[in-house]
Design a protein around this motif. Sequence first.
Motif, PDB file in Angstrom:
ATOM      1  N   GLU A  11       2.729  10.507  -9.630  1.00 53.21           N
ATOM      2  CA  GLU A  11       1.963  10.760 -10.851  1.00 53.21           C
ATOM      3  C   GLU A  11       1.368  12.158 -10.879  1.00 53.21           C
ATOM      4  O   GLU A  11       1.138  12.712 -11.944  1.00 53.21           O
ATOM      5  N   GLY A  12       1.107  12.712  -9.706  1.00 50.20           N
ATOM      6  CA  GLY A  12       0.538  14.053  -9.662  1.00 50.20           C
ATOM      7  C   GLY A  12      -0.254  14.275  -8.393  1.00 50.20           C
ATOM      8  O   GLY A  12      -0.211  13.481  -7.462  1.00 50.20           O
ATOM      9  N   ASP A  37       3.996   7.761   6.330  1.00 51.56           N
ATOM     10  CA  ASP A  37       5.029   6.740   6.147  1.00 51.56           C
ATOM     11  C   ASP A  37       5.940   7.081   4.975  1.00 51.56           C
ATOM     12  O   ASP A  37       7.157   6.889   5.044  1.00 51.56           O
ATOM     13  N   VAL A  38       5.354   7.575   3.903  1.00 48.46           N
ATOM     14  CA  VAL A  38       6.143   7.974   2.735  1.00 48.46           C
ATOM     15  C   VAL A  38       7.060   9.139   3.115  1.00 48.46           C
ATOM     16  O   VAL A  38       8.241   9.148   2.759  1.00 48.46           O
ATOM     17  N   LYS A  39       6.538  10.102   3.867  1.00 49.36           N
ATOM     18  CA  LYS A  39       7.355  11.240   4.309  1.00 49.36           C
ATOM     19  C   LYS A  39       8.514  10.774   5.180  1.00 49.36           C
ATOM     20  O   LYS A  39       9.652  11.216   5.015  1.00 49.36           O
ATOM     21  N   ARG A  40       8.232   9.879   6.128  1.00 56.26           N
ATOM     22  CA  ARG A  40       9.285   9.376   7.018  1.00 56.26           C
ATOM     23  C   ARG A  40      10.316   8.555   6.257  1.00 56.26           C
ATOM     24  O   ARG A  40      11.437   8.384   6.717  1.00 56.26           O
ATOM     25  N   GLY A  41       9.946   8.073   5.098  1.00 56.34           N
ATOM     26  CA  GLY A  41      10.881   7.346   4.245  1.00 56.34           C
ATOM     27  C   GLY A  41      11.854   8.260   3.516  1.00 56.34           C
ATOM     28  O   GLY A  41      12.706   7.791   2.776  1.00 56.34           O
ATOM     29  N   GLY A  42      11.717   9.562   3.700  1.00 55.00           N
ATOM     30  CA  GLY A  42      12.660  10.514   3.106  1.00 55.00           C
ATOM     31  C   GLY A  42      12.172  11.187   1.843  1.00 55.00           C
ATOM     32  O   GLY A  42      12.926  11.922   1.211  1.00 55.00           O
ATOM     33  N   VAL A  43      10.939  10.968   1.465  1.00 54.28           N
ATOM     34  CA  VAL A  43      10.391  11.590   0.257  1.00 54.28           C
ATOM     35  C   VAL A  43       9.751  12.917   0.647  1.00 54.28           C
ATOM     36  O   VAL A  43       9.006  12.984   1.626  1.00 54.28           O
ATOM     37  N   ALA A  44      10.053  13.967  -0.090  1.00 54.89           N
ATOM     38  CA  ALA A  44       9.456  15.276   0.162  1.00 54.89           C
ATOM     39  C   ALA A  44       8.049  15.294  -0.420  1.00 54.89           C
ATOM     40  O   ALA A  44       7.864  15.114  -1.620  1.00 54.89           O
ATOM     41  N   VAL A  45       7.059  15.465   0.455  1.00 55.14           N
ATOM     42  CA  VAL A  45       5.664  15.479   0.025  1.00 55.14           C
ATOM     43  C   VAL A  45       5.117  16.880   0.239  1.00 55.14           C
ATOM     44  O   VAL A  45       5.220  17.438   1.327  1.00 55.14           O
ATOM     45  N   ASN A  46       4.539  17.452  -0.803  1.00 55.38           N
ATOM     46  CA  ASN A  46       3.949  18.780  -0.736  1.00 55.38           C
ATOM     47  C   ASN A  46       2.436  18.659  -0.683  1.00 55.38           C
ATOM     48  O   ASN A  46       1.858  17.771  -1.302  1.00 55.38           O
ATOM     49  N   LYS A  80       0.837  -1.205   0.000  1.00 58.24           N
ATOM     50  CA  LYS A  80       0.000   0.000   0.000  1.00 58.24           C
ATOM     51  C   LYS A  80       0.868   1.251   0.000  1.00 58.24           C
ATOM     52  O   LYS A  80       0.556   2.225  -0.677  1.00 58.24           O
ATOM     53  N   LYS A  81       1.968   1.197   0.739  1.00 62.67           N
ATOM     54  CA  LYS A  81       2.879   2.343   0.780  1.00 62.67           C
ATOM     55  C   LYS A  81       3.468   2.623  -0.602  1.00 62.67           C
ATOM     56  O   LYS A  81       3.549   3.772  -1.035  1.00 62.67           O
ATOM     57  N   SER A  82       3.855   1.572  -1.326  1.00 65.85           N
ATOM     58  CA  SER A  82       4.427   1.773  -2.656  1.00 65.85           C
ATOM     59  C   SER A  82       3.373   2.274  -3.644  1.00 65.85           C
ATOM     60  O   SER A  82       3.683   3.062  -4.536  1.00 65.85           O
ATOM     61  N   ILE A  83       2.136   1.844  -3.460  1.00 65.37           N
ATOM     62  CA  ILE A  83       1.055   2.333  -4.325  1.00 65.37           C
ATOM     63  C   ILE A  83       0.815   3.818  -4.082  1.00 65.37           C
ATOM     64  O   ILE A  83       0.648   4.599  -5.016  1.00 65.37           O
ATOM     65  N   VAL A  84       0.823   4.223  -2.789  1.00 62.88           N
ATOM     66  CA  VAL A  84       0.635   5.640  -2.452  1.00 62.88           C
ATOM     67  C   VAL A  84       1.777   6.468  -3.024  1.00 62.88           C
ATOM     68  O   VAL A  84       1.553   7.532  -3.615  1.00 62.88           O
ATOM     69  N   LEU A  85       3.000   5.987  -2.900  1.00 63.52           N
ATOM     70  CA  LEU A  85       4.147   6.702  -3.456  1.00 63.52           C
ATOM     71  C   LEU A  85       4.005   6.860  -4.963  1.00 63.52           C
ATOM     72  O   LEU A  85       4.268   7.932  -5.514  1.00 63.52           O
ATOM     73  N   GLU A  86       3.563   5.827  -5.626  1.00 67.47           N
ATOM     74  CA  GLU A  86       3.350   5.884  -7.078  1.00 67.47           C
ATOM     75  C   GLU A  86       2.287   6.931  -7.427  1.00 67.47           C
ATOM     76  O   GLU A  86       2.445   7.711  -8.378  1.00 67.47           O
ATOM     77  N   ALA A 143     -10.194  20.625  -0.494  1.00 62.88           N
ATOM     78  CA  ALA A 143      -9.559  19.409   0.017  1.00 62.88           C
ATOM     79  C   ALA A 143      -8.053  19.486  -0.225  1.00 62.88           C
ATOM     80  O   ALA A 143      -7.604  20.061  -1.212  1.00 62.88           O
ATOM     81  N   MET A 144      -7.297  18.888   0.678  1.00 60.98           N
ATOM     82  CA  MET A 144      -5.850  18.849   0.515  1.00 60.98           C
ATOM     83  C   MET A 144      -5.481  17.836  -0.563  1.00 60.98           C
ATOM     84  O   MET A 144      -6.026  16.740  -0.605  1.00 60.98           O
ATOM     85  N   HIS A 145      -4.579  18.263  -1.434  1.00 55.41           N
ATOM     86  CA  HIS A 145      -4.050  17.391  -2.476  1.00 55.41           C
ATOM     87  C   HIS A 145      -2.542  17.302  -2.269  1.00 55.41           C
ATOM     88  O   HIS A 145      -1.875  18.322  -2.066  1.00 55.41           O
ATOM     89  N   TYR A 146      -2.014  16.107  -2.315  1.00 58.67           N
ATOM     90  CA  TYR A 146      -0.601  15.870  -2.045  1.00 58.67           C
ATOM     91  C   TYR A 146       0.110  15.399  -3.301  1.00 58.67           C
ATOM     92  O   TYR A 146      -0.477  14.743  -4.160  1.00 58.67           O
ATOM     93  N   SER A 147       1.406  15.723  -3.377  1.00 58.01           N
ATOM     94  CA  SER A 147       2.247  15.267  -4.481  1.00 58.01           C
ATOM     95  C   SER A 147       3.689  15.250  -4.016  1.00 58.01           C
ATOM     96  O   SER A 147       4.032  15.839  -2.989  1.00 58.01           O
ATOM     97  N   VAL A 148       4.538  14.580  -4.764  1.00 58.14           N
ATOM     98  CA  VAL A 148       5.959  14.534  -4.452  1.00 58.14           C
ATOM     99  C   VAL A 148       6.584  15.827  -4.948  1.00 58.14           C
ATOM    100  O   VAL A 148       6.320  16.268  -6.066  1.00 58.14           O
ATOM    101  N   GLY A 149       7.406  16.439  -4.107  1.00 56.34           N
ATOM    102  CA  GLY A 149       8.052  17.691  -4.472  1.00 56.34           C
ATOM    103  C   GLY A 149       9.552  17.591  -4.327  1.00 56.34           C
ATOM    104  O   GLY A 149      10.100  16.525  -4.053  1.00 56.34           O
TER     105      GLY A 149
END
Length: 101
Positions: free
Chosen positions: A24-25, A49-58, A14-20, A65-71
């Motif tokens: 994507e956007g 969990d994705v954030k704690r893994g070192g990925v910058a999430v914006n 599930k974590k890898s799916i969320v990261l994917e 509604a809040m929308h998140y993406s990798v930054g």
Amino acid sequence: MSKSKTEAAKPATKKSIVLEMLREGSVSVQQIAEKLSISKQAAYSLIGDVKRGGVAVNGALKDGAMHYSVGEGKKPKAKAARAFGKGATVSDAPSFQTEAN
């Protein structure tokens, strides 16, 4: 017997799916929860969990509604970038002399 070098691929977590999805956007917590059939709280937890893994999430507020993406990763501040202990040194000798009577 030896194992073959080609093993079956691990199923996506599930974590890898969320990261994917984040890569994507822009994606909302509701979209994550619906795709994975989990609660909103579990979706928030996976984003954490994705954030704690070192990925910058914006996060950005869109349509109420809040929308998140990798930054991009955050750059360290100048003060934090300095190495510890690079300032003035402290001497073991006392700074003033005392006389014993």
